[in-house]
Scaffold this motif. Structure first.
Motif, mmCIF file in Angstrom:
data_model
loop_
_atom_site.group_PDB
_atom_site.id
_atom_site.type_symbol
_atom_site.label_atom_id
_atom_site.label_comp_id
_atom_site.label_asym_id
_atom_site.label_seq_id
_atom_site.Cartn_x
_atom_site.Cartn_y
_atom_site.Cartn_z
ATOM 1 N N ALA A 195 68.192 -53.520 11.335
ATOM 2 C CA ALA A 195 67.423 -52.755 12.308
ATOM 3 C C ALA A 195 65.946 -52.882 11.984
ATOM 4 N N ILE A 196 65.124 -52.732 13.023
ATOM 5 C CA ILE A 196 63.682 -52.821 12.821
ATOM 6 C C ILE A 196 62.999 -51.717 13.598
ATOM 7 N N GLY A 197 61.964 -51.127 12.956
ATOM 8 C CA GLY A 197 61.174 -50.111 13.629
ATOM 9 C C GLY A 197 60.074 -50.753 14.454
ATOM 10 N N LEU A 198 58.929 -50.116 14.494
ATOM 11 C CA LEU A 198 57.861 -50.580 15.360
ATOM 12 C C LEU A 198 57.004 -51.677 14.729
ATOM 13 N N SER A 199 57.323 -52.049 13.494
ATOM 14 C CA SER A 199 56.626 -53.161 12.858
ATOM 15 C C SER A 199 57.581 -53.849 11.901
ATOM 16 N N ASP A 200 57.251 -55.073 11.511
ATOM 17 C CA ASP A 200 58.155 -55.873 10.690
ATOM 18 C C ASP A 200 58.401 -55.254 9.318
ATOM 19 N N MET A 237 70.712 -54.217 20.341
ATOM 20 C CA MET A 237 70.864 -52.891 20.935
ATOM 21 C C MET A 237 69.573 -52.127 20.789
ATOM 22 N N THR A 238 69.291 -51.291 21.786
ATOM 23 C CA THR A 238 68.206 -50.332 21.661
ATOM 24 C C THR A 238 68.673 -48.993 22.216
ATOM 25 N N HIS A 239 68.091 -47.931 21.689
ATOM 26 C CA HIS A 239 68.447 -46.579 22.102
ATOM 27 C C HIS A 239 67.268 -45.976 22.857
ATOM 28 N N LEU A 240 67.490 -45.675 24.120
ATOM 29 C CA LEU A 240 66.440 -45.110 24.970
ATOM 30 C C LEU A 240 66.932 -43.773 25.520
ATOM 31 N N GLY A 241 66.194 -42.715 25.240
ATOM 32 C CA GLY A 241 66.619 -41.399 25.713
ATOM 33 C C GLY A 241 67.937 -41.032 25.063
ATOM 34 N N ASP A 242 68.970 -40.837 25.882
ATOM 35 C CA ASP A 242 70.276 -40.502 25.337
ATOM 36 C C ASP A 242 71.281 -41.630 25.557
ATOM 37 N N ALA A 243 70.793 -42.831 25.754
ATOM 38 C CA ALA A 243 71.692 -43.952 26.035
ATOM 39 C C ALA A 243 71.418 -45.131 25.118
ATOM 40 N N ASP A 244 72.493 -45.855 24.795
ATOM 41 C CA ASP A 244 72.393 -47.117 24.073
ATOM 42 C C ASP A 244 72.527 -48.257 25.073
ATOM 43 N N TYR A 245 71.688 -49.276 24.901
ATOM 44 C CA TYR A 245 71.739 -50.447 25.758
ATOM 45 C C TYR A 245 72.049 -51.671 24.913
ATOM 46 N N TRP A 246 72.959 -52.484 25.407
ATOM 47 C CA TRP A 246 73.461 -53.635 24.667
ATOM 48 C C TRP A 246 73.261 -54.914 25.472
ATOM 49 N N GLY A 247 73.074 -56.017 24.743
ATOM 50 C CA GLY A 247 73.111 -57.306 25.376
ATOM 51 C C GLY A 247 74.552 -57.782 25.521
ATOM 52 N N GLN A 248 74.693 -58.998 26.028
ATOM 53 C CA GLN A 248 76.030 -59.550 26.269
ATOM 54 C C GLN A 248 76.610 -60.198 25.020
ATOM 55 N N SER A 264 57.559 -52.434 22.874
ATOM 56 C CA SER A 264 56.799 -52.180 21.648
ATOM 57 C C SER A 264 56.951 -50.745 21.138
ATOM 58 N N ARG A 265 57.499 -49.871 21.946
ATOM 59 C CA ARG A 265 57.616 -48.460 21.573
ATOM 60 C C ARG A 265 58.976 -48.100 20.990
ATOM 61 N N TYR A 266 59.877 -49.085 20.877
ATOM 62 C CA TYR A 266 61.239 -48.764 20.464
ATOM 63 C C TYR A 266 61.744 -49.679 19.357
ATOM 64 N N ARG A 318 60.130 -58.979 14.907
ATOM 65 C CA ARG A 318 59.896 -58.743 16.331
ATOM 66 C C ARG A 318 58.559 -59.327 16.747
ATOM 67 N N ASP A 319 58.476 -59.705 18.010
ATOM 68 C CA ASP A 319 57.231 -60.168 18.602
ATOM 69 C C ASP A 319 57.034 -59.353 19.878
ATOM 70 N N ASP A 320 56.158 -58.373 19.813
ATOM 71 C CA ASP A 320 55.968 -57.486 20.957
ATOM 72 C C ASP A 320 55.299 -58.198 22.137
ATOM 73 N N ASP A 321 54.557 -59.258 21.866
ATOM 74 C CA ASP A 321 53.943 -60.017 22.977
ATOM 75 C C ASP A 321 55.008 -60.727 23.806
ATOM 76 N N LYS A 322 56.121 -61.071 23.161
ATOM 77 C CA LYS A 322 57.204 -61.774 23.837
ATOM 78 C C LYS A 322 58.387 -60.872 24.151
#
Length: 116
Positions: free
Chosen positions: A50-55, A97-108, A30-32, A72-76
């Motif tokens: 892209a989406i921020g912290l709310s729709d 994809m999401t960006h956390l700190g200095d890294a990007d994380y990707w799904g498959q 919910s924070r990203y 997005r659904d933060d409960d799920k």
């Protein structure tokens, strides 16, 4: 650890619709913000939406504006991409994809094929 798992891809005819999901784990979702990308065969990976912290904090590339909706659904811990009026040029592998700190994380990725 951070995990992003996309689902919902498939084969659809031009003009059809698909809904993609990306379930996240391993971080405070919910924070990203979250982003959908796609990669067509033989081409570079392009941002789609892209989406921020709310729709209401959503951004769309011009080539999907008015046809795709990110939410997005933060409960799920899940981000969605609703795709309407699909075109053959929307074919590709779709990634979240999401960006956390200095890294990007990707799904498959999940394959979307638009063809008659």
């Amino acid at each position: 650890q951070v995990q992003l798992v996309e689902s919902g891809g498939g084969l659809v005819q031009p003009g059809g619709s698909l809904s993609l999901s990306c379930r996240a784990s391993g971080f405070s979702f919910s924070r990203y913000g979250m982003t959908w990308y796609r990669q067509a065969p033989g081409k570079e990976r392009d941002m789609v939406a892209a989406i921020g912290l709310s729709d209401d904090l959503a951004y769309y590339e011009d080539f999907v504006k008015g046809r795709f909706t990110i939410s997005r659904d933060d409960d799920k811990n899940t981000v969605y991409l609703r795709m309407n009026s699909l075109k053959p040029e929307d074919t590709g592998v779709y990634y979240c994809m999401t960006h956390l700190g200095d890294a990007d994380y990707w799904g498959q990725g999940t394959q979307v094929t638009v063809s008659s």
